[in-house]
Design an enzyme around this catalytic site. Structure first.
Site, PDB file in Angstrom:
ATOM      1  N   ASP A  89       1.057  -1.094   0.051  1.00 15.03           N
ATOM      2  CA  ASP A  89      -0.001   0.261  -0.115  1.00 15.03           C
ATOM      3  C   ASP A  89       1.089   1.280  -0.277  1.00 15.03           C
ATOM      4  O   ASP A  89       2.079   1.699   0.593  1.00 15.03           O
ATOM      5  CB  ASP A  89      -1.123   0.135   0.806  1.00 15.03           C
ATOM      6  CG  ASP A  89      -2.041   0.737   1.265  1.00 15.03           C
ATOM      7  OD1 ASP A  89      -2.073   0.874   0.329  1.00 15.03           O
ATOM      8  OD2 ASP A  89      -2.523   1.382   2.371  1.00 15.03           O
TER       9      ASP A  89
ATOM     10  N   HIS B 209      -3.630  14.217   0.410  1.00 16.53           N
ATOM     11  CA  HIS B 209      -4.011  13.026   1.417  1.00 16.53           C
ATOM     12  C   HIS B 209      -2.725  13.478   2.126  1.00 16.53           C
ATOM     13  O   HIS B 209      -2.612  13.930   3.168  1.00 16.53           O
ATOM     14  CB  HIS B 209      -4.089  11.835   1.513  1.00 16.53           C
ATOM     15  CG  HIS B 209      -4.139  10.979   1.982  1.00 16.53           C
ATOM     16  ND1 HIS B 209      -5.502  10.873   3.398  1.00 16.53           N
ATOM     17  CD2 HIS B 209      -3.178  10.077   2.748  1.00 16.53           C
ATOM     18  CE1 HIS B 209      -5.081  10.333   4.158  1.00 16.53           C
ATOM     19  NE2 HIS B 209      -3.628   9.550   4.103  1.00 16.53           N
TER      20      HIS B 209
ATOM     21  N   GLU C 200     -10.802   4.437   3.345  1.00 20.92           N
ATOM     22  CA  GLU C 200     -10.099   4.618   3.061  1.00 20.92           C
ATOM     23  C   GLU C 200      -9.619   4.785   1.227  1.00 20.92           C
ATOM     24  O   GLU C 200      -9.904   3.503   0.963  1.00 20.92           O
ATOM     25  CB  GLU C 200      -8.491   4.716   3.569  1.00 20.92           C
ATOM     26  CG  GLU C 200      -7.713   5.388   4.435  1.00 20.92           C
ATOM     27  CD  GLU C 200      -6.650   5.550   4.872  1.00 20.92           C
ATOM     28  OE1 GLU C 200      -5.746   4.423   3.781  1.00 20.92           O
ATOM     29  OE2 GLU C 200      -6.011   5.883   5.963  1.00 20.92           O
TER      30      GLU C 200
ATOM     31  N   GLU D 180      -9.195   4.145  -2.461  1.00 21.50           N
ATOM     32  CA  GLU D 180      -7.987   4.220  -2.774  1.00 21.50           C
ATOM     33  C   GLU D 180      -8.842   3.079  -4.160  1.00 21.50           C
ATOM     34  O   GLU D 180      -9.840   2.200  -4.661  1.00 21.50           O
ATOM     35  CB  GLU D 180      -7.145   2.715  -2.281  1.00 21.50           C
ATOM     36  CG  GLU D 180      -7.079   3.299  -0.901  1.00 21.50           C
ATOM     37  CD  GLU D 180      -5.405   2.903   0.119  1.00 21.50           C
ATOM     38  OE1 GLU D 180      -4.776   2.370  -0.451  1.00 21.50           O
ATOM     39  OE2 GLU D 180      -4.979   3.109   1.387  1.00 21.50           O
TER      40      GLU D 180
ATOM     41  N   ASP E 197      -8.695   0.798   1.927  1.00 19.61           N
ATOM     42  CA  ASP E 197      -7.926   0.372   3.428  1.00 19.61           C
ATOM     43  C   ASP E 197      -8.665   0.627   5.154  1.00 19.61           C
ATOM     44  O   ASP E 197      -8.573   1.876   5.313  1.00 19.61           O
ATOM     45  CB  ASP E 197      -7.092   1.475   2.934  1.00 19.61           C
ATOM     46  CG  ASP E 197      -5.807   0.611   3.786  1.00 19.61           C
ATOM     47  OD1 ASP E 197      -5.211   0.028   4.877  1.00 19.61           O
ATOM     48  OD2 ASP E 197      -4.911   1.641   4.030  1.00 19.61           O
TER      49      ASP E 197
ATOM     50  N   ARG F 170      -7.804   4.462  13.601  1.00 13.44           N
ATOM     51  CA  ARG F 170      -6.799   5.398  13.957  1.00 13.44           C
ATOM     52  C   ARG F 170      -6.902   5.116  15.511  1.00 13.44           C
ATOM     53  O   ARG F 170      -5.316   5.760  14.961  1.00 13.44           O
ATOM     54  CB  ARG F 170      -7.229   7.030  13.334  1.00 13.44           C
ATOM     55  CG  ARG F 170      -8.234   7.040  12.354  1.00 13.44           C
ATOM     56  CD  ARG F 170      -7.205   7.013  11.201  1.00 13.44           C
ATOM     57  NE  ARG F 170      -8.228   7.120   9.808  1.00 13.44           N
ATOM     58  CZ  ARG F 170      -7.722   6.739   8.846  1.00 13.44           C
ATOM     59  NH1 ARG F 170      -6.372   6.229   9.216  1.00 13.44           N
ATOM     60  NH2 ARG F 170      -8.068   7.323   7.331  1.00 13.44           N
TER      61      ARG F 170
ATOM     62  N   GLN G  95      -3.979   2.891  14.968  1.00 10.39           N
ATOM     63  CA  GLN G  95      -3.023   3.172  14.656  1.00 10.39           C
ATOM     64  C   GLN G  95      -2.459   4.023  15.033  1.00 10.39           C
ATOM     65  O   GLN G  95      -0.830   3.902  15.329  1.00 10.39           O
ATOM     66  CB  GLN G  95      -3.736   3.611  13.107  1.00 10.39           C
ATOM     67  CG  GLN G  95      -2.199   4.294  11.999  1.00 10.39           C
ATOM     68  CD  GLN G  95      -2.994   4.281  10.612  1.00 10.39           C
ATOM     69  OE1 GLN G  95      -4.358   4.127  10.602  1.00 10.39           O
ATOM     70  NE2 GLN G  95      -2.112   5.499  10.143  1.00 10.39           N
TER      71      GLN G  95
ATOM     72  N   LYS H  24      -4.722  -1.361  10.504  1.00 13.92           N
ATOM     73  CA  LYS H  24      -5.252  -1.311   9.252  1.00 13.92           C
ATOM     74  C   LYS H  24      -5.420  -3.103   8.868  1.00 13.92           C
ATOM     75  O   LYS H  24      -6.206  -3.671   7.402  1.00 13.92           O
ATOM     76  CB  LYS H  24      -4.062  -1.306   8.247  1.00 13.92           C
ATOM     77  CG  LYS H  24      -3.340   0.234   8.217  1.00 13.92           C
ATOM     78  CD  LYS H  24      -4.195   0.680   7.655  1.00 13.92           C
ATOM     79  CE  LYS H  24      -3.292   2.347   7.257  1.00 13.92           C
ATOM     80  NZ  LYS H  24      -4.196   2.922   6.719  1.00 13.92           N
TER      81      LYS H  24
ATOM     82  N   THR I  36      -9.505  -5.390   4.862  1.00 13.40           N
ATOM     83  CA  THR I  36      -9.045  -4.072   3.449  1.00 13.40           C
ATOM     84  C   THR I  36     -10.246  -4.866   2.471  1.00 13.40           C
ATOM     85  O   THR I  36      -9.930  -5.747   2.164  1.00 13.40           O
ATOM     86  CB  THR I  36      -7.951  -4.259   2.978  1.00 13.40           C
ATOM     87  OG1 THR I  36      -6.440  -4.260   3.508  1.00 13.40           O
ATOM     88  CG2 THR I  36      -7.612  -3.623   1.977  1.00 13.40           C
TER      89      THR I  36
ATOM     90  N   GLU J 289     -10.004  12.792   7.496  1.00 18.32           N
ATOM     91  CA  GLU J 289      -9.617  14.739   6.999  1.00 18.32           C
ATOM     92  C   GLU J 289     -10.567  15.241   6.898  1.00 18.32           C
ATOM     93  O   GLU J 289     -10.581  16.161   7.270  1.00 18.32           O
ATOM     94  CB  GLU J 289      -8.820  14.498   5.095  1.00 18.32           C
ATOM     95  CG  GLU J 289      -7.975  13.483   5.557  1.00 18.32           C
ATOM     96  CD  GLU J 289      -7.145  13.357   3.459  1.00 18.32           C
ATOM     97  OE1 GLU J 289      -7.195  13.840   2.744  1.00 18.32           O
ATOM     98  OE2 GLU J 289      -7.514  11.874   3.222  1.00 18.32           O
TER      99      GLU J 289
END
Lengths: 427, 427
Positions: free
Chosen positions: A132, A139, A204, A206, A234, A238, A241, A254, A258, A372
């Site tokens: 990844d 981003h 996320e 992607e 993904d 948070r 992480q 993560k 996925t 975000e």
């Protein structure tokens, strides 16, 4: 003079908003009544069963290697054959499904079609390794601002296509439930972490590329190592992480899941939508020679993220669009990612997956994650029905869609990538 | 009363310094004259061909599933069968190779033996995912001091078994040449990085465990998910790694190659050498409940690292010992790593590989990498023949060895893990 946009004899493939016209022919794998999945291609509202088609005699002129690859349970054998055989198969399929096919051919193809509706998809590719990247500079900047306001972009970003090894075992197919993970979470106020369900479940947006095998792949040859693309979510916890990621990067935040979309859009279908990489802002360094290419290596692919909550579904409200983005805005292209990944001698295997990293854009409404959008949960988002979100709640479904479109050309769609957050106890 | 240390009818298995006595029986895979590798076990100076043995009738009482697993090209099928069948097979093999085997049995076993010398090994397991941890607190502290003298150990270390996803495709078998990787390297004096061969090629002494499949594995059940262990060299290009690793962790500085030893020592063979985890220093936090176990979960395994340079080999000098270490010194045990890895719902697949991270100890002479030994290249090491090293040079061979030993018990050895640094142009 050949028709620039030939049509299919299958009417559903010729409707204006169809994701799967004759010019797309995305690959998939689906469950059959027998023991093993079959691979197929999408056309209009149908799946063409490649295993069945390979037994009709219509593939006689193709080699035994292609016929054998069509009878495999995944796309890996076809990917391994290389660009020539894959193109040959695509040409044959395009002919057989077009209005220029002979009636006898059409008669043989028809019994190999089945409706997409009701199909149970399987993972199209057996993925050896999944890497990844972090190829969207918008981003990286958005996230960097949240954690390092004075230095949002680290000094290596404009030189190195930053990436990490992902977890292949927990790649799930669109539609599989996503179980909210538990993990070590440390709140600022407490001295020690506790083990509990994540309170910062995020997605996320992607795009991922399935690649052919190779190592030390030169940038000008990298294009032919691209087999096709899919959407990828993904999922990220948070809070897990942010406590675990120093110094070796993201891991359990993560690796719980996925999601990939079931369709693999062949790189050849995207040819009309290839564009040069977005030009680097003045002052940005030129990429090092091993990453420099003059070929158009970006893809003009429009992306959308939607959310439906449990209440919204209960009230039959339509999915709410959270953001849009475009794959062409990436700072690094897939050929650059391939050249970089193999520059140290690391070997890619046929069917390995390379994901872009979260795709955000430079304008309002183009942020590819809730991290975000809600500024790490500090600015809640209000949905049309009055609900608010900082991160995902149980029952929330995230849907990604993507397509290429240009006046005069047929629309090439990627199909949906979906996942609903669920709690473990419900299993 | 049974003999506490039964002997084998194969004399070479009973010699005092033999790595492979009757009590070890490590698994391997090796090339045969046929198309496919066979799996086997090590006994004395020989390999017992499990494929051949499964066809002698001696496995009649074992189930068809075990016989079928013995005819596979890798250990994955046997690993997947679970602890019961693996124990049953081990019991049967122990009997057949012991002095209590009947002459008729011995006559059937003998033709399935072949010498280890001259055997060409294959990867014993098809590894789906490879995860690498950072479980040695002494290593983490040594490295931390070099980069963050005022905060060598990050605040999460004593709570989280830190790990990252490694690259499965580039796992190499002992003896395969290790090609010096090129990559982006940025010297402090220059503003931009350049792409060139690494000048800081290093090894990392590790032990890796092959595991069974599962998710949400509780700490008290984690032990039975361990199948066996091997030595592992996590080759590292320090200069590539230090420029690329922020914010997502090591990538190309590691993914060019990882070497595993060909033998997989069954976890059952290590039972007499299981010890409690080293007690945590006073003041260290207690592990969270999901990582707390009262069972002895560490392994008293002595490890050694040797170097031979090209000149040393030319002068027929013996390998030079760089360091020793012991697996029992890890801060986190393999059961803890398994419980942690799956605590978020991440699924392990049969044959996945979990590595310890560099194993260093608390005393002088127990540093598991050149990064630590030469203090990031600032304190060169002098070899007995006068050569010096900061990092590895072309032609340098690194050899790991490991064994368990205790008075009155037979020695259980892991076999060698070897790799020689070579230049790409020589290919």
């Amino acid at each position: 003079m050949p028709n620039p946009t030939p049509k299919s004899w299958l009417p559903s493939a010729n409707t204006p908003h169809c994701d799967f016209p004759l010019q797309n022919l995305p690959y998939c794998a689906f469950r059959t009544e027998g023991m093993h999945p079959h691979i197929g291609i999408g056309i209009g509202d149908s799946i063409l069963d490649l295993n069945k088609l390979s037994r009709t005699g219509l593939f006689r002129k193709l080699g035994w290697d292609i016929r054998s690859a069509c009878r495999s349970n995944t796309l890996n054998s076809l990917i391994e054959l290389g660009t020539g055989p894959a193109s040959l198969l695509r040409e044959t399929l395009t002919h057989l499904l077009s209005t220029s096919a002979m009636p006898a051919q059409v008669d043989k193809v028809k019994p190999t079609l089945r409706p997409i509706e009701g199909a149970v998809f399987c993972k199209p590719v057996s993925i050896g390794d999944y890497s990844d990247f972090y190829a969207s500079i918008d981003h990286a900047t958005n996230v960097g601002k949240l954690f390092r306001p004075d230095e949002p972009l680290l000094p290596n970003y404009k030189y190195v296509p930053i990436g990490y090894h992902g977890r292949a075992s927990s790649i799930r197919l669109s539609g599989e439930p996503i179980i909210r993970p538990s993990g070590q979470i440390k709140n600022r106020s407490s001295e020690a972490p506790e083990f509990c369900p994540t309170a910062q479940m995020d997605y996320e947006l992607e795009v991922a590329a399935y690649v052919r095998g190779g190592r030390w792949i030169k940038i000008n040859e990298a294009e032919r190592y691209l087999f096709g693309i899919s959407l990828l979510n993904d999922w990220s916890a948070r809070d897990i992480q942010s406590w675990e990621y120093q110094p070796l990067g993201p891991f359990l935040g993560k690796s719980f899941a996925t999601t990939i979309s079931p369709w693999v859009v062949p790189i050849e279908a995207l040819a009309p939508y290839r564009v040069p990489l977005a030009s680097r802002p003045t002052g940005d360094p030129t990429p090092l020679p091993y990453l420099t290419t003059t070929e158009p290596s970006a893809i003009d692919l429009h992306l959308e993220v939607f959310l439906t909550t449990q209440s919204m579904r209960g009230a039959s409200l339509p999915p709410h669009q959270l953001s849009t983005a475009n794959l062409r805005d990436l700072y690094w292209s897939f050929p650059q990612l391939i050249a970089h990944h193999t520059s140290n001698g690391c070997n890619l295997r046929p069917g390995d997956l390379l994901a872009s990293g979260t795709i955000s854009g430079p304008t309002e409404g183009t942020k590819g994650s809730l991290l975000e959008i809600t500024q790490r949960g500090t600015t809640p988002l209000t949905l049309p029905n009055g609900e608010t979100r900082t991160f995902l709640e149980d029952g929330d479904e995230i849907i990604f869609q993507g397509h290429c479109e240009r006046p005069g050309l047929p629309r090439i769609g990627l199909g949906d990538c979906r996942g609903t957050v669920t709690v473990k106890k419900s299993l």
